[in-house]
Structures are given as structure tokens and as C-alpha cells.
Write a protein that holds these residues in place. Structure first.
Motif, PDB file in Angstrom:
ATOM      1  N   LEU A   1     -37.477 -28.610 -67.569  1.00  8.03           N
ATOM      2  CA  LEU A   1     -38.735 -29.337 -67.775  1.00  8.03           C
ATOM      3  C   LEU A   1     -39.649 -29.106 -66.582  1.00  8.03           C
ATOM      4  N   THR A   2     -40.908 -28.787 -66.861  1.00  8.68           N
ATOM      5  CA  THR A   2     -41.913 -28.637 -65.808  1.00  8.68           C
ATOM      6  C   THR A   2     -43.201 -29.321 -66.243  1.00  8.68           C
ATOM      7  N   ALA A   3     -43.660 -30.263 -65.436  1.00 10.87           N
ATOM      8  CA  ALA A   3     -44.955 -30.911 -65.675  1.00 10.87           C
ATOM      9  C   ALA A   3     -45.908 -30.445 -64.587  1.00 10.87           C
ATOM     10  N   THR A   4     -47.118 -30.065 -64.988  1.00 13.53           N
ATOM     11  CA  THR A   4     -48.081 -29.505 -64.042  1.00 13.53           C
ATOM     12  C   THR A   4     -49.416 -30.235 -64.127  1.00 13.53           C
ATOM     13  N   ASN A   5     -49.830 -30.818 -63.011  1.00 16.05           N
ATOM     14  CA  ASN A   5     -51.163 -31.446 -62.871  1.00 16.05           C
ATOM     15  C   ASN A   5     -51.489 -32.413 -64.007  1.00 16.05           C
ATOM     16  N   ILE A   6     -50.546 -33.313 -64.279  1.00 12.41           N
ATOM     17  CA  ILE A   6     -50.749 -34.281 -65.364  1.00 12.41           C
ATOM     18  C   ILE A   6     -51.677 -35.418 -64.926  1.00 12.41           C
ATOM     19  N   ASP A   7     -52.682 -35.673 -65.746  1.00 12.15           N
ATOM     20  CA  ASP A   7     -53.516 -36.876 -65.640  1.00 12.15           C
ATOM     21  C   ASP A   7     -53.403 -37.623 -66.964  1.00 12.15           C
ATOM     22  N   LYS A   8     -53.455 -38.956 -66.897  1.00 14.20           N
ATOM     23  CA  LYS A   8     -53.495 -39.757 -68.120  1.00 14.20           C
ATOM     24  C   LYS A   8     -54.472 -40.910 -67.924  1.00 14.20           C
ATOM     25  N   SER A   9     -55.483 -40.944 -68.798  1.00 12.39           N
ATOM     26  CA  SER A   9     -56.484 -42.008 -68.756  1.00 12.39           C
ATOM     27  C   SER A   9     -56.539 -42.689 -70.111  1.00 12.39           C
ATOM     28  N   PHE A  10     -56.886 -43.961 -70.107  1.00 15.63           N
ATOM     29  CA  PHE A  10     -57.083 -44.726 -71.337  1.00 15.63           C
ATOM     30  C   PHE A  10     -58.500 -45.275 -71.351  1.00 15.63           C
ATOM     31  N   ALA A  11     -59.150 -45.168 -72.507  1.00 15.01           N
ATOM     32  CA  ALA A  11     -60.509 -45.693 -72.636  1.00 15.01           C
ATOM     33  C   ALA A  11     -60.476 -47.221 -72.666  1.00 15.01           C
ATOM     34  N   LEU A  12     -61.442 -47.826 -71.972  1.00 17.15           N
ATOM     35  CA  LEU A  12     -61.583 -49.275 -71.963  1.00 17.15           C
ATOM     36  C   LEU A  12     -63.064 -49.609 -72.001  1.00 17.15           C
TER      37      LEU A  12
ATOM     38  N   MET B   1     -38.826 -44.018 -60.028  1.00 15.95           N
ATOM     39  CA  MET B   1     -38.953 -45.402 -59.579  1.00 15.95           C
ATOM     40  C   MET B   1     -40.412 -45.771 -59.343  1.00 15.95           C
ATOM     41  N   GLY B   2     -40.687 -47.064 -59.390  1.00 14.79           N
ATOM     42  CA  GLY B   2     -42.031 -47.562 -59.123  1.00 14.79           C
ATOM     43  C   GLY B   2     -42.127 -48.998 -59.580  1.00 14.79           C
ATOM     44  N   LYS B   3     -43.077 -49.711 -59.004  1.00  9.93           N
ATOM     45  CA  LYS B   3     -43.277 -51.103 -59.384  1.00  9.93           C
ATOM     46  C   LYS B   3     -43.792 -51.190 -60.816  1.00  9.93           C
ATOM     47  N   SER B   4     -43.697 -52.383 -61.399  1.00  6.20           N
ATOM     48  CA  SER B   4     -44.239 -52.619 -62.732  1.00  6.20           C
ATOM     49  C   SER B   4     -45.733 -52.288 -62.719  1.00  6.20           C
ATOM     50  N   GLY B   5     -46.167 -51.493 -63.705  1.00  3.52           N
ATOM     51  CA  GLY B   5     -47.572 -51.111 -63.780  1.00  3.52           C
ATOM     52  C   GLY B   5     -47.938 -49.872 -62.988  1.00  3.52           C
ATOM     53  N   SER B   6     -46.927 -49.230 -62.369  1.00  2.30           N
ATOM     54  CA  SER B   6     -47.214 -48.040 -61.547  1.00  2.30           C
ATOM     55  C   SER B   6     -47.461 -46.795 -62.390  1.00  2.30           C
ATOM     56  N   GLY B   7     -47.034 -46.831 -63.670  1.00  2.33           N
ATOM     57  CA  GLY B   7     -47.247 -45.685 -64.555  1.00  2.33           C
ATOM     58  C   GLY B   7     -45.986 -44.921 -64.898  1.00  2.33           C
ATOM     59  N   LYS B   8     -44.813 -45.448 -64.469  1.00  5.42           N
ATOM     60  CA  LYS B   8     -43.573 -44.671 -64.662  1.00  5.42           C
ATOM     61  C   LYS B   8     -43.178 -44.554 -66.136  1.00  5.42           C
ATOM     62  N   SER B   9     -43.350 -45.612 -66.923  1.00  5.27           N
ATOM     63  CA  SER B   9     -43.005 -45.520 -68.353  1.00  5.27           C
ATOM     64  C   SER B   9     -44.000 -44.635 -69.107  1.00  5.27           C
ATOM     65  N   THR B  10     -45.257 -44.670 -68.682  1.00  4.95           N
ATOM     66  CA  THR B  10     -46.263 -43.762 -69.275  1.00  4.95           C
ATOM     67  C   THR B  10     -45.867 -42.313 -68.998  1.00  4.95           C
ATOM     68  N   LEU B  11     -45.435 -42.036 -67.761  1.00  3.51           N
ATOM     69  CA  LEU B  11     -44.999 -40.684 -67.414  1.00  3.51           C
ATOM     70  C   LEU B  11     -43.825 -40.253 -68.279  1.00  3.51           C
ATOM     71  N   LEU B  12     -42.871 -41.133 -68.486  1.00  6.56           N
ATOM     72  CA  LEU B  12     -41.706 -40.797 -69.308  1.00  6.56           C
ATOM     73  C   LEU B  12     -42.148 -40.422 -70.727  1.00  6.56           C
ATOM     74  N   SER B  13     -43.097 -41.173 -71.284  1.00  7.17           N
ATOM     75  CA  SER B  13     -43.606 -40.881 -72.630  1.00  7.17           C
ATOM     76  C   SER B  13     -44.253 -39.503 -72.699  1.00  7.17           C
ATOM     77  N   LEU B  14     -44.966 -39.119 -71.645  1.00  7.26           N
ATOM     78  CA  LEU B  14     -45.606 -37.798 -71.614  1.00  7.26           C
ATOM     79  C   LEU B  14     -44.568 -36.688 -71.488  1.00  7.26           C
TER      80      LEU B  14
END
Length: 222
Positions: free
Chosen positions: A7-18, A42-55
Motif C-alpha cells: 500500500l502506498t498513499a501519496t499526498n493525500i488531502d481530504k476536505s468536507f464541504a460545510l 495513533m491520534g487523538k479523537s478528531g485527529s483524522g485517523k479513522s478518515t485516513l483508514l477509510s481512504l
């Protein structure tokens, strides 16, 4: 000789419209996972770790950047191709188990093979016995303890012999004893199948068991 990354992830950004603006959840993340490697995120709640896993697992698409799994770019795939890729190369273990309530332990473990229209009864039996649920194979999820549910989920995640297994807080709903047993079992089976393992966790003890730990702070790798 250099190991080719599974697995290789390169320069990932993730934004959500609000409303009229957007929220940046992940920014410029690059990482890799080697075959058979255990990586903790690892990371605190809200750090984006679960979002990263989904990507990384192809469950969601990054705003920019790429995720390449076993030589194929997930970000360039159609949803149909992604579904086939997840079916063949990716396993999942969730905090809340996600077992199908109307299926027995054996049927839940068999389920990924059924979708792929494959039958591997010896492999199913081997995994059910490996997670010590031979006596529970005809039980339904509501008849199982939390530890038994998660062990069923682990067997289900490995039955298609995926290249990589993603786990989101896999011991989060378990007491300390069950959590320890489930992690020992997961790591034993990961080595047997030589499956790469990526776990999201806030537990430093669990992260210490990993070959490598990645920490996210405010959407960035540190």
C-alpha cells in the motif's frame, strides 16, 4: 532487494464541504505499508485517523492524492471495480463487529466467499477453529459475547486471504481480558496468513505491539 509496498498513499488531502466553506480533515499525507507489516495509526479523537483508514481502504476517496493497493490506484477506479478490489484484497475488522444478525458464526465467516461465489470449506473450518469458535459455529451473533463476536469478525476478515487487513479500534468495545485475547489472536493469524495489518487505535499498549507507529495530529503526520 527492496520490498514492493502493498500500500502506498501519496499526498493525500481530504476536505468536507460545510455551508460556503470547507473543512480540511487530512493534509498532505504520504505513507506506505509493506507486505506482512503491522502498522498502528495513533491520534487523538478528531485527529483524522479513522478518515485516513477509510481512504486507505477505498471506502472513501481523497480530495486530492492517490492510494495504490497491490499495484492498482484505488482513486482511479469505478465504484464497481473498487467493490471487487475490496472483496479480493482487503479485510476489515470494526469496533462494533458488523456481523449479520440473521447469519450463524459459520455463515458470517463464509459471507465474503459467498459474495465472490467461491467455496473454501476447509479454510472456513480452519479459521473457525483458529479463533476457538468450533463449538459456536451454529450460534447467532445475539448469542455471542463481545469477544466471540470480534473473533468471528476476524475470521470473516481473513477468509478471502486479503493482502491487507484494516482494523478500526478493534478492541474498543471489549474488556481488558478479551481485548488482550483478541489482539493476540489477530496478530497470530496475521503472521500465519502474512497479511499486512493497519490498525487505528488510541491505546499506546496496542501501538507498542506494532512494527511501526504513525501519529496524526490535526490532520497531518508527525
Amino acid at each position: 532487494m527492496m520490498t514492493e509496498h502493498v500500500l502506498t498513499a501519496t499526498n493525500i488531502d481530504k476536505s468536507f464541504a460545510l455551508d460556503d466553506s470547507s473543512i480540511d480533515v487530512l493534509r498532505d499525507i504520504s505513507l506506505h505499508v509493506n507486505p506482512g507489516e503491522f502498522v498502528a495509526i495513533m491520534g487523538k479523537s478528531g485527529s483524522g485517523k479513522s478518515t485516513l483508514l477509510s481512504l486507505l481502504a477505498g471506502l472513501d476517496q481523497p480530495t486530492t492524492g492517490s492510494v495504490v493497493l497491490n499495484g492498482e490506484d484505488l482513486t482511479a477506479m469505478t465504484e464497481e471495480d473498487l467493490a471487487l478490489k475490496r472483496q479480493s484484497d482487503i479485510g476489515f475488522v470494526f469496533q462494533s463487529f458488523h456481523l449479520i444478525p440473521t447469519l450463524t458464526v459459520q455463515e458470517n465467516v463464509e459471507f465474503p466467499l459467498s459474495i465472490a461465489r467461491e467455496r473454501h470449506p476447509e479454510r472456513v473450518d480452519r479459521l473457525i477453529n483458529a479463533v476457538e469458535l468450533g463449538h459456536r459455529r451454529n450460534s447467532f451473533p445475539h448469542q455471542l459475547s463481545g469477544g466471540e463476536k470480534q473473533r468471528t469478525a476476524i475470521a470473516r476478515a481473513l477468509v478471502a486471504q486479503p493482502k491487507i487487513l484494516f482494523a478500526d479500534e478493534p478492541t474498543g468495545n471489549l474488556d481488558e481480558k478479551n481485548a488482550s485475547q483478541v489482539m493476540d489472536l489477530l496478530l497470530d493469524l496475521q503472521k500465519v496468513f502474512n497479511t499486512a495489518l493497519v490498525i487505528v487505535t488510541h491505546d499506546p499498549g496496542l501501538a507498542k505491539m506494532a512494527d511501526r507507529t504513525i501519529t496524526i495530529v490535526d490532520g497531518r503526520l508527525v
